[in-house]
Design an enzyme around this catalytic site. Structure first.
Site, PDB file in Angstrom:
ATOM      1  N   GLU A 104     -29.406  44.294  -4.525  1.00  0.00           N
ATOM      2  CA  GLU A 104     -30.006  45.613  -4.262  1.00  0.00           C
ATOM      3  C   GLU A 104     -29.923  46.042  -2.805  1.00  0.00           C
ATOM      4  O   GLU A 104     -30.927  46.292  -2.154  1.00  0.00           O
ATOM      5  CB  GLU A 104     -31.468  45.633  -4.735  1.00  0.00           C
ATOM      6  CG  GLU A 104     -31.602  45.266  -6.203  1.00  0.00           C
ATOM      7  CD  GLU A 104     -33.040  45.253  -6.693  1.00  0.00           C
ATOM      8  OE1 GLU A 104     -33.947  45.667  -5.947  1.00  0.00           O
ATOM      9  OE2 GLU A 104     -33.241  44.815  -7.836  1.00  0.00           O
ATOM     10  N   GLU A 140     -20.256  45.389  -7.666  1.00  0.00           N
ATOM     11  CA  GLU A 140     -21.006  45.853  -8.832  1.00  0.00           C
ATOM     12  C   GLU A 140     -20.506  45.076 -10.052  1.00  0.00           C
ATOM     13  O   GLU A 140     -19.310  45.027 -10.321  1.00  0.00           O
ATOM     14  CB  GLU A 140     -20.790  47.359  -9.065  1.00  0.00           C
ATOM     15  CG  GLU A 140     -21.340  48.249  -7.965  1.00  0.00           C
ATOM     16  CD  GLU A 140     -22.771  48.741  -8.225  1.00  0.00           C
ATOM     17  OE1 GLU A 140     -23.116  48.994  -9.390  1.00  0.00           O
ATOM     18  OE2 GLU A 140     -23.549  48.848  -7.261  1.00  0.00           O
ATOM     19  N   PHE A 141     -21.448  44.471 -10.764  1.00  0.00           N
ATOM     20  CA  PHE A 141     -21.125  43.783 -12.013  1.00  0.00           C
ATOM     21  C   PHE A 141     -21.442  44.787 -13.106  1.00  0.00           C
ATOM     22  O   PHE A 141     -22.602  45.059 -13.399  1.00  0.00           O
ATOM     23  CB  PHE A 141     -22.003  42.532 -12.156  1.00  0.00           C
ATOM     24  CG  PHE A 141     -21.586  41.599 -13.254  1.00  0.00           C
ATOM     25  CD1 PHE A 141     -21.344  42.050 -14.536  1.00  0.00           C
ATOM     26  CD2 PHE A 141     -21.441  40.242 -12.991  1.00  0.00           C
ATOM     27  CE1 PHE A 141     -20.961  41.180 -15.543  1.00  0.00           C
ATOM     28  CE2 PHE A 141     -21.062  39.354 -13.989  1.00  0.00           C
ATOM     29  CZ  PHE A 141     -20.827  39.826 -15.266  1.00  0.00           C
ATOM     30  N   GLU A 142     -20.408  45.367 -13.687  1.00  0.00           N
ATOM     31  CA  GLU A 142     -20.612  46.503 -14.557  1.00  0.00           C
ATOM     32  C   GLU A 142     -20.825  46.083 -16.006  1.00  0.00           C
ATOM     33  O   GLU A 142     -19.943  45.520 -16.639  1.00  0.00           O
ATOM     34  CB  GLU A 142     -19.394  47.440 -14.449  1.00  0.00           C
ATOM     35  CG  GLU A 142     -19.571  48.773 -15.082  1.00  0.00           C
ATOM     36  CD  GLU A 142     -20.846  49.490 -14.692  1.00  0.00           C
ATOM     37  OE1 GLU A 142     -21.121  49.624 -13.489  1.00  0.00           O
ATOM     38  OE2 GLU A 142     -21.584  49.911 -15.605  1.00  0.00           O
ATOM     39  N   ASP A 156     -25.411  46.772  -6.216  1.00  0.00           N
ATOM     40  CA  ASP A 156     -25.859  45.627  -7.003  1.00  0.00           C
ATOM     41  C   ASP A 156     -25.979  44.319  -6.216  1.00  0.00           C
ATOM     42  O   ASP A 156     -27.033  43.684  -6.168  1.00  0.00           O
ATOM     43  CB  ASP A 156     -24.797  45.408  -8.086  1.00  0.00           C
ATOM     44  CG  ASP A 156     -25.408  45.281  -9.454  1.00  0.00           C
ATOM     45  OD1 ASP A 156     -26.631  45.415  -9.565  1.00  0.00           O
ATOM     46  OD2 ASP A 156     -24.639  45.045 -10.403  1.00  0.00           O
TER      47      ASP A 156
END
Lengths: 213, 213
Positions: free
Chosen positions: A77, A111-113, A94
């Site tokens: 974050e 970012e882990f989508e 993320d």
């Protein structure tokens, strides 16, 4: 888990090939996603492929995050100043890590989508904004490949679905990583959906790092 | 309806200020969205503001489309070659018009965004891909401003929400248009949600134009 597809823009390739720390950041992400196993006592990642959309995706992401945070010292974050301070809109990145070498700061956003395809577009645009504003130096997106995603939660997007748009980020250091299960089998249990059965843990937030300094 | 906010990249500004036909395309879009009225027998667009998310958004979009198609000869559902032919993935551009002058083709793509914010990111990236591949020459996105969107269907995105990302399209001819109601009032009916009560009409598809030539 294994990496099946990777796309790097030319700018990302240059960073990874010529800079030890950017290379390390890429290797840490790869090692973390590859460390995911299923079932939990297995040595590899085996997914039950008897039912479309039968498996949850949250535990997969969670295992990767644990390793990024605990082993490699990434933070969760990380807000972008352009969004949080200037525009007062939009959420944080993320996962994030800063490397320092010779007083030079090297910042990587990931970012882990695991949302739907339009959510993947938002992730991409957020990282791109961070690059344009020079708040990060390298961007990465982690996604399941199509072959795996169809056995995960309904509407989870996949590498191939976002692939036509990769070229929109040409000119910026951007890496897209598509992961796949090591094995497909009918003899393993389904991965639970949501965070059912997962033990609570405190995540390593960027905010806490900043406040404790 | 009225236009409340507009953002043009420098490249879009140059096209609109220096080219009669690109200017016309912009004016046609503006005239079409501004032609929306509510209630249907009103001279202006008055929205019932007694209930958050109380009004539908489809009829607003529909009225704008009718004018673009019937009065100004825009076409619906224009596929991009890069998506349809090359990548075999992804849907068409919402609305599209070709102008010809001195044997020169001028192509404008428009998305009227009534989905959630991540869907707006996808629209933006699709238009950007069209620009990068030189399949369109000017891109536009139409969205309600925040003040209006909060009385429309839940989660409809708004101009202000996408605004932090406009700068990602600097260097490309891109126009963002934010529209607002002329008046807020408790004495008009709510706009129906979905396509309830709307008469069926045949839309003017790009496919049909191509096939009939």
């Amino acid at each position: 888990m294994k990496i099946e597809k990777v796309y790097m823009t030319r700018e990302a390739e240059e960073l990874v090939n010529n800079d030890r720390l950017f290379k390390q950041s890429y290797e840490e992400v790869v090692a973390s996603i590859c460390s995911s196993v299923w079932p939990m006592d297995s040595e590899t990642f085996i997914i039950n492929n008897t039912e479309k959309n039968g498996n949850g995706v949250v535990p997969v992401k969670e295992l990767c995050y644990v390793m990024l945070e605990d082993t490699y010292n990434w933070f969760r974050e990380k807000p972008l100043d352009v969004l949080k301070v200037e525009k007062k809109k939009g959420g944080p990145i993320d996962v994030y890590k800063e490397f320092v070498e010779n007083n030079e700061l090297k910042r990587v956003g990931l970012e882990f989508e695991t949302g739907n395809i339009s959510s993947a577009h938002r992730s991409m645009n957020k990282l791109l904004l961070g690059l344009n504003r020079k708040e990060i130096d390298l961007a990465m997106i982690l996604m399941p490949v199509f072959e795996l995603s169809r056995f995960l939660t309904d509407r989870v997007s996949n590498y191939e679905e976002l692939e036509p748009y990769f070229e929109n980020t040409e000119g910026k250091p951007f890496i897209y990583i598509g992961f796949n299960a090591d094995e497909f089998s009918s003899s393993v249990p389904f991965i639970p959906k949501g965070s059912d059965g997962m033990s609570k843990r405190s995540i390593k937030k960027w905010k806490d790092k900043i406040e404790n300094n």
